[in-house]
Write an enzyme that holds these catalytic residues in place. Sequence first.
Site, mmCIF file in Angstrom:
data_model
loop_
_atom_site.group_PDB
_atom_site.id
_atom_site.type_symbol
_atom_site.label_atom_id
_atom_site.label_comp_id
_atom_site.label_asym_id
_atom_site.label_seq_id
_atom_site.Cartn_x
_atom_site.Cartn_y
_atom_site.Cartn_z
ATOM 1 C CG HIS A 1 -7.640 1.823 7.433
ATOM 2 N ND1 HIS A 1 -7.214 1.104 8.509
ATOM 3 C CD2 HIS A 1 -7.603 0.965 6.369
ATOM 4 C CE1 HIS A 1 -6.908 -0.137 8.129
ATOM 5 N NE2 HIS A 1 -7.143 -0.234 6.816
ATOM 6 C CD GLU B 1 -10.243 -2.100 4.987
ATOM 7 O OE1 GLU B 1 -9.888 -1.200 5.758
ATOM 8 O OE2 GLU B 1 -9.483 -2.643 4.193
ATOM 9 N N GLY C 1 -4.497 -5.029 1.915
ATOM 10 C CA GLY C 1 -3.364 -4.584 2.725
ATOM 11 C C GLY C 1 -2.110 -5.385 2.411
ATOM 12 N N GLY C 2 -1.872 -6.403 3.231
ATOM 13 C CA GLY C 2 -0.637 -7.185 3.115
ATOM 14 C C GLY C 2 -0.382 -7.715 1.715
ATOM 15 N N GLY D 1 -5.489 -8.078 8.694
ATOM 16 C CA GLY D 1 -4.136 -8.525 9.042
ATOM 17 C C GLY D 1 -4.114 -9.727 9.960
ATOM 18 C CB SER E 1 -7.363 -11.746 5.789
ATOM 19 O OG SER E 1 -6.782 -11.311 6.999
ATOM 20 C CD GLU F 1 -4.430 -0.703 10.046
ATOM 21 O OE1 GLU F 1 -4.502 -1.915 9.859
ATOM 22 O OE2 GLU F 1 -3.964 0.083 9.196
ATOM 23 C CG ASN G 1 -4.024 0.806 3.155
ATOM 24 O OD1 ASN G 1 -3.027 1.547 3.171
ATOM 25 N ND2 ASN G 1 -4.858 0.712 4.184
ATOM 26 C CD1 TRP G 2 0.945 -0.647 -1.333
ATOM 27 C CD2 TRP G 2 2.628 0.790 -1.631
ATOM 28 N NE1 TRP G 2 1.325 -0.735 -2.640
ATOM 29 C CE2 TRP G 2 2.370 0.139 -2.860
ATOM 30 C CE3 TRP G 2 3.648 1.736 -1.592
ATOM 31 C CZ2 TRP G 2 3.088 0.404 -4.017
ATOM 32 C CZ3 TRP G 2 4.369 2.006 -2.740
ATOM 33 C CH2 TRP G 2 4.091 1.341 -3.946
ATOM 34 C CE LYS G 3 -3.494 -2.011 6.272
ATOM 35 N NZ LYS G 3 -4.087 -2.928 7.205
#
Length: 694
Positions: free
Chosen positions: A537, A609, A676-677, A615, A655, A539, A450-452
């Site tokens: 998600h 999640e 994610g990251g 993150g 993470s 966010e 997930n590049w966000k």
Amino acid sequence: MTKVGRKLCWVGVNASRLLLAATFVFSGMVKVVDPRGTQYKLEDYFLAFGWSGWMPGFLPLWLAVALAVFEFCLGVYLFFGIRRRMTTRLYLLFLGVMTPLTLYLALADPVSDCGCFGDAVTLTNWETFGKNVVLLLLSVVVFRSYRLMSRFVSERNQWTISLYSIVFALVLACYSLYTLPVFDFRPYHIGANLPEGMVVPEGEEEPVYQTTFVLEKDGVRKEFPLEDYPEDTAWHFVDSRTVTVSEGYVPPIHDFSIVTWPEGEDITEAVLADSGYTFLLVSPYLEMADDGDIDRVNELYDYCQAYGYSFYCLTASGDEMISRWQDFAGAEYPFALTDDITLKTMVRSNPGLVLLKGGTVYGKWGCHSFPKVEDLNVPLEESEWGTLRSDSRMMTTLRVVLWFLVPLFVFSLVDRLWIGGKMYKRKKHRDSITNLLNKRKMRKKIVAGNWKMNLNLQEGVALATELKNALAADQPNCEVVICTPFIHLASVAQVLEGSVIGLGAENCADKEKGAYTGEVSAAMVKSTGAQYVILGHSERRAYYGETAEILKEKVNLALANGLKVIFCIGEVLEEREADKQNEVVKAQLAGSLFDLTAEQFSNIVLAYEPVWAIGTGKTATAEQAEEMHAFIRATIAGKFGAEAAENVSILYGGSCKPTNAKEIFAKPDVDGGLIGGAALKCADFKGIIDAWKA
Ligand code: 13P
């Protein structure tokens, strides 16, 4: 689009593709086996357009070979589904140019037969235009939906077929040029009886011509039709004109005549009626004739003299050239005049040789394969040259087809075995991992990125390319998906074409379409080539107020548009600290997914999640993840049944890194990760994907 609609689309695209491919293979093949025919046709066009003056002499033949190979290979590529995007673009380009051009040809009529199918099928210019309109429409269909075309050869090995087709077409074209066309579709083929080809069948209309005479008397000029020709001898002839009133039936051979040189006597009937053998040395233009074997021609003439066979050199060259040829070649054989187009049609070689008996063509030779007199030391009646062979067209077709198809078949077989071997190896590997990890079920293992809101378009394309190459070199043992911002989707879809990596969006609108400025619908996401969409998600729930109700709408729209949904659930820190995580997650599932049918639910992937781990560098322990995943699976079983629960993939997100992925994925209810990251760096993401490897 419904399932039936999709199926119909697939059928339509593939039927169009096969029709186009068959047309191009056929039109290419008839040109490949007779490049001279295409050359002559191109020369007719260039003459009609007034381009012949400045055009280098070799160009029409080179263009003819190039056109033949191009059409044939384009047909083969489309059939096999080779470089589908590029091939369908070339079709569109080619037909986009040819269709208006043929409309112009139909209107202006500079050359009566377009020549698109050589001599095999003759079309009028209007028929050709109609055919091109149909082909253009088909090429639009395949261009728009080229992804629906099934491949008959793997992407990795398609170059073998591409290259073989080019080499095959080039070699066949050169062979046909050096000898004679492999297939002879003209009315002068071996076995053809020329007088029969000249007959207008009973009941068919004869062509009607009107001749008008211009006569002069006492300084006055007047026109008279033939039937009113004046008896008054004071009228003097000035000019005459003949026009075709009605075309009528034109027999295949309508312009064949032999007039002796220099006497001018028409001996056509005598030659055709001759029950003995007649050799015709055919040279439309002596000035352009290949003189490499002129001695062999002289020997052949001596042989004819010895055995009493007729021999003529038919040409359309003028007196001076004939005399020059006589001196230069030492030719003692008689010359006769015939129309140049007829001569070019009779035999595709300058000079060429035709053997007639009783008006029937017994043999034809190109200038590189004239019969040797050493082999002809017996009368023709006793030699194989003088015997009419049964029509070998069937055998020739079979030979050419086999020469092309057998190697292709072998290539495809090797390709299939190669693919099969790879799949087998992959499966074995996967099996061993499953055993190793002691998984209860063969659920789909997924690692999704997930590049966000990261990476600009160029950076995104570069990352997708890097990942594609990395996974092509080292195949993953799980399904890999990357979910990107909307603006990346179409470009990344192109990059990923033919790779194992799936593509998804990070969101979609809760409305079908309309005036919702800034929103992107599920249908739009689907149209980019994406197969997945992330919904729910944390966010989006936290920062954009996405409620369970809104998410329900989004899920329904995504599924209705053929997208798979990666649906995220998870509790915040306070909820975990209050030990309310199960309650929260269950409510999230129920609020947005519990109205789905079991069939709809089969297109859902869940992602647990925990918000406090996203993150933050703070990962849930493998045990915490397993505990929650098992709870989620039990909740799904309660609503959709045991089978749905066993089959649904539940990913962990928060993470996740190469260093902890293996431990988390080893848990029986964890089927992969939503990353994610770590998905923003190829090496990190690949490290997590490799966690599925032993
Ligand atoms: P991180 O892997 O950066 O924690 O993000 C997880 C996530 O939100 C994936 O959707």
